[in-house]
Design a protein around this motif. Structure first.
Motif, PDB file in Angstrom:
ATOM      1  N   GLN A  50       1.433  -7.883  -6.718  1.00 54.64           N
ATOM      2  CA  GLN A  50       2.295  -8.691  -7.403  1.00 54.64           C
ATOM      3  C   GLN A  50       3.795  -8.351  -6.793  1.00 54.64           C
ATOM      4  O   GLN A  50       4.266  -7.089  -6.548  1.00 54.64           O
ATOM      5  N   ALA A  51       4.741  -9.188  -6.410  1.00 50.03           N
ATOM      6  CA  ALA A  51       4.280 -10.875  -6.647  1.00 50.03           C
ATOM      7  C   ALA A  51       3.763 -11.283  -5.301  1.00 50.03           C
ATOM      8  O   ALA A  51       2.635 -11.982  -5.044  1.00 50.03           O
ATOM      9  N   ILE A  52       4.181 -10.901  -3.964  1.00 47.76           N
ATOM     10  CA  ILE A  52       3.644 -11.688  -2.776  1.00 47.76           C
ATOM     11  C   ILE A  52       3.364 -10.547  -1.744  1.00 47.76           C
ATOM     12  O   ILE A  52       3.512 -10.722  -0.506  1.00 47.76           O
ATOM     13  N   LEU A  53       2.753  -9.336  -2.226  1.00 50.83           N
ATOM     14  CA  LEU A  53       2.397  -8.398  -1.261  1.00 50.83           C
ATOM     15  C   LEU A  53       0.908  -8.408  -0.916  1.00 50.83           C
ATOM     16  O   LEU A  53       0.590  -7.397  -0.235  1.00 50.83           O
ATOM     17  N   PRO A  62      -5.445  13.517  -0.637  1.00 53.25           N
ATOM     18  CA  PRO A  62      -4.757  12.166  -0.537  1.00 53.25           C
ATOM     19  C   PRO A  62      -5.104  11.162  -1.359  1.00 53.25           C
ATOM     20  O   PRO A  62      -6.211  11.171  -2.183  1.00 53.25           O
ATOM     21  N   PHE A  63      -4.302  10.127  -1.550  1.00 51.16           N
ATOM     22  CA  PHE A  63      -4.357   9.000  -2.546  1.00 51.16           C
ATOM     23  C   PHE A  63      -4.028   7.751  -1.930  1.00 51.16           C
ATOM     24  O   PHE A  63      -2.932   7.963  -1.254  1.00 51.16           O
ATOM     25  N   LEU A  64      -4.479   6.568  -2.255  1.00 50.82           N
ATOM     26  CA  LEU A  64      -4.086   5.501  -2.160  1.00 50.82           C
ATOM     27  C   LEU A  64      -4.117   4.582  -3.242  1.00 50.82           C
ATOM     28  O   LEU A  64      -4.875   4.569  -3.941  1.00 50.82           O
ATOM     29  N   PHE A  65      -3.079   3.714  -3.230  1.00 51.13           N
ATOM     30  CA  PHE A  65      -2.987   2.592  -4.233  1.00 51.13           C
ATOM     31  C   PHE A  65      -2.016   1.402  -3.869  1.00 51.13           C
ATOM     32  O   PHE A  65      -1.403   1.453  -2.724  1.00 51.13           O
ATOM     33  N   THR A  66      -2.722   0.136  -4.109  1.00 48.46           N
ATOM     34  CA  THR A  66      -2.067  -0.969  -3.702  1.00 48.46           C
ATOM     35  C   THR A  66      -1.108  -1.657  -4.984  1.00 48.46           C
ATOM     36  O   THR A  66      -1.425  -1.512  -6.349  1.00 48.46           O
ATOM     37  N   VAL A  98       0.743  -1.159   0.012  1.00 50.54           N
ATOM     38  CA  VAL A  98       0.108  -0.053  -0.045  1.00 50.54           C
ATOM     39  C   VAL A  98       0.764   1.310   0.225  1.00 50.54           C
ATOM     40  O   VAL A  98       1.835   1.128   0.880  1.00 50.54           O
ATOM     41  N   GLN A  99       0.701   2.180  -0.857  1.00 50.19           N
ATOM     42  CA  GLN A  99       1.161   3.451  -0.607  1.00 50.19           C
ATOM     43  C   GLN A  99       0.111   4.622  -0.478  1.00 50.19           C
ATOM     44  O   GLN A  99      -0.815   4.729  -1.072  1.00 50.19           O
ATOM     45  N   TRP A 100       0.323   5.435   0.629  1.00 50.74           N
ATOM     46  CA  TRP A 100      -0.409   6.396   0.963  1.00 50.74           C
ATOM     47  C   TRP A 100       0.056   7.558   0.817  1.00 50.74           C
ATOM     48  O   TRP A 100       1.163   7.949   1.173  1.00 50.74           O
TER      49      TRP A 100
END
Ligand code: BES
Ligand code: ZN
Length: 640
Positions: A174-177, A167-171, A153-155
């Motif tokens: 891949q591969a095992i996160l 603000p923004f968030l994305f995940t 996750v990046q906030w």
């Protein structure tokens, strides 16, 4: 090795091995991967994935029901994950993957609290979650929260977005996160459908790798449904100030309001790419195909999250010259998302196939010569990667052995380019009239399955080579897949347009003025070929001449800028430092970061300069990029 073995052995010879493998736990003693063909009588396919604690051959997750609150202030996702189970062996323990998750409670379908235990934390694999179940337990529900440091996750703070206000968030799973934001069987050998309810601040929109909204909801509540079964690494979520623009029948673009018009213009050809791919490889099975253009910290070029590719804004060159990336991510709708690598050792089945498919799609859109330029640039990357790793390095094999390592380490150009050139070699050996239907059937017959390298090689022999009367040894198939380096029958693309670039470069080296070179009709790809082929040693005067003729240091094309900065930094060309600093502090795409920090490190006084830039830039990077650059610069080991 072991894979070659099991591929050649008849089924009966495999049985003792299977019994042995079943007796070992999936990880202790790391048994060799043993795969029973899925048409074997009475057998569920068993794939041992060294990067997962799950034992899906006993109990497999078939559906995920997610219910999450997104809390930007606490940088936390919190809620529940309900997992529907297929208990094939009356097992009484369900093993799941987690990393940095706060598991608060587990309930069973019978209303009982389920006993659960978290194992010790492995730095790469995280912690095994063991949940006590009954043989007839149909589902369990896990109450949990993520850590602010969850690696997927990046906030982002508002300053890190184009709009600067939300603000923004994305995940990035891949591969095992995926296991850092959802407790699940985090292995590509397991597929499940999902639905989700996600609550976000009402001024923001939420999107997933699922059926998506095109407008904001009034109350900040979003409901998602993914009716096709997918592996965990394709779980994705993004939340931000987003707008939608349609670019065709089933294609569209999401981006921040400040970016969305530009993004929609740049990606307009997406609508044409889908039917082109369908003509080659059969129907697109995922409903819509949209692209989400993320803020610049997105660590990859693109990520093939089903129905919604995530992409870096560094592809918005203003001239549609970098859209092969969309062809690539779209291509994964067949190679990867539909037919999935069973383990990360088989990564080339995803990426090598997809680079091949990407070039075929681009050939449909822009012609053979264009696709040849892409292939030629890819071949140069491949040769450089093989030279860096060493031609006898085990990591230059297509089939990898990544047990006990972070799978990220196997994700080099080898899987991508050696994989794509292997398929091209096969195409050229049998001709497209045989090859194209073969590849199409491979996708059709293995749709929604996870497949191993061995399965592909068997299919290749049975369905293509044997009927064509071709000997796999003559084609060096084993050397391609299980051997290191580059086999002697490596195809060599040679686009005529690059011959002209070579001639222009030669003329310049021989004294012709840069201004006088015939570059008027060059595309990005010719420029890349020109810059990458420049001599290693260039004088400040030569660099300045090229720069003033072609404006490289000021280029808004991320690929050309990177290629140029590598040449310029290697020759200590002063104006390049400021440009490198600006680029490195405003985007976080790892493919650009790695060579640029590398070039900075190699320059005089480089380590200090690289660290000074990194110190500023690091807080803006996603964990995936931070991990790599930390290691390159010895960030953890520095004294301060
Ligand atoms: N699936 C990959 C990205 C990826 C690979 C993420 C491994 C995490 C682990 C994606 O399809 C990809 O290959 N992206 C490339 C672009 C492509 C045009 C080669 C990238 O991000 O550079
Ligand atoms: Zn890919």
């Amino acid at each position: 090795m072991s894979s070659t073995l099991s591929r050649r052995l008849p089924l009966a010879a495999l049985l003792p091995l299977l019994v042995l493998a079943a007796a070992c736990s999936s990880r202790s003693g790391a048994p060799a991967p043993v795969v029973l063909p899925d048409d074997a009588p009475g057998a569920a396919q068993r794939v041992d994935d060294p990067h997962s604690w799950a034992e899906p051959w006993d109990v497999a997750v078939t559906h995920l029901g997610l219910d999450l609150d997104v809390d930007f202030a606490a940088r936390q996702l919190a809620g529940t994950a309900r997992l529907d189970l297929d208990n094939r062996t009356a097992a009484t323990t369900l093993f799941l993957d987690t990393r940095d998750l706060d598991v608060r409670a587990v309930r069973r379908d019978d209303g009982e609290a389920a006993h659960f235990e978290l194992g010790p934390a492995d730095p790469v694999l995280g912690r095994r979650l063991a949940v006590a179940i009954e043989p007839d337990t149909e589902w369990v529900e896990i109450e949990y929260a993520t850590s602010p440091a969850a690696a997927a996750v990046q906030w982002l703070d508002p300053e890190q977005t184009a709009g600067g206000e939300h603000p923004f968030l994305f995940t990035q799973s891949q591969a095992i996160l995926a296991r850092t934001w959802v407790p699940l069987q985090d292995t590509p050998s397991v597929r499940f459908t999902y639905d989700a309810t996600v609550r976000v601040p009402p001024e923001l929109m939420a999107l997933m790798s699922a059926e998506n909204p095109t407008t904001r909801s009034a109350d900040g509540v979003y409901r998602f449904r993914m009716p096709q079964a997918i592996p965990s690494y394709l779980m994705a979520l993004a939340v931000g100030d987003l707008e939608f623009r349609s670019v065709g029948r089933v294609a569209g673009v999401y981006a921040e309001p400040a970016v969305v018009e530009r993004a929609a213009w740049e990606l307009e050809e997406t609508d044409e790419m889908i039917p082109a791919a369908e003509r080659l490889y059969g129907p697109y099975r995922w409903g819509r195909y949209d692209v989400l253009v993320l803020p610049p910290s997105f660590p990859f070029g693109g990520m093939e999250n089903p129905r919604l590719t995530f992409a870096t804004p560094t592809i918005l060159a203003g001239d549609r010259s970098l859209v092969a990336l969309v062809a690539h991510e779209l291509g994964h709708s067949w190679s990867g998302n539909l037919v999935t690598n069973a383990t990360w050792d088989d990564f080339w089945l995803n990426e090598g196939f997809t680079v091949y498919v990407e070039r075929r799609i681009m050939e449909e859109l822009r012609g053979r010569e264009y696709a040849e330029m892409l292939a030629s640039l890819g071949l140069r990357d491949l040769r450089e990667t093989v030279a860096e790793l060493g031609a006898d390095s085990p990591d230059t094999r297509l089939h990898l052995e990544l047990a006990d390592r972070d799978p990220d380490e196997g994700m080099t150009d080898v899987a991508y380019e050696k994989g794509a050139f292997f398929l091209r070699m096969l195409e050229e050996a049998v001709g497209r009239e045989r090859w194209d239907p073969f590849l199409r059937s491979w996708f059709e017959e293995h749709a929604f399955e996870s497949v191993t390298t061995t399965q592909f090689l068997d299919y290749l022999n049975d369905e293509l080579l044997a009927p064509a009367g071709l000997d796999p040894d003559a084609l060096q198939v084993d050397a391609w897949v299980f051997g290191p380096g580059l086999p002697s029958n490596l195809p060599e693309p040679s686009p005529a347009r690059f011959d002209r670039v070579d001639a222009a470069r030669q003329a310049w080296i021989a004294g012709e003025l840069a201004d006088a070179l015939p570059t008027a009709d060059w595309t990005t790809h010719e420029w890349l070929h020109f810059v990458r082929g420049l001599p290693e040693d260039l004088s400040p005067r030569q660099l300045a001449e090229l720069d003033s003729a072609f404006g490289f240091t000021a280029s808004g094309n991320s690929e050309i800028l990177t290629a140029w900065l590598l040449v310029a930094l290697a020759n200590d060309y002063e104006p390049a430092y400021a440009a490198a600093e600006r680029f490195l502090t405003t985007m976080g795409r790892r493919k650009f970061l790695v060579p640029l920090y590398g070039a900075l490190l190699a320059a005089p006084g480089g380590h200090q300069r690289a660290l000074a830039i990194y110190e500023q830039a690091r807080p803006g990077y996603h964990s995936v990029s931070r991990g790599t650059i930390d290691e390159m610069l010895g960030w953890g080991d520095r004294e301060n």
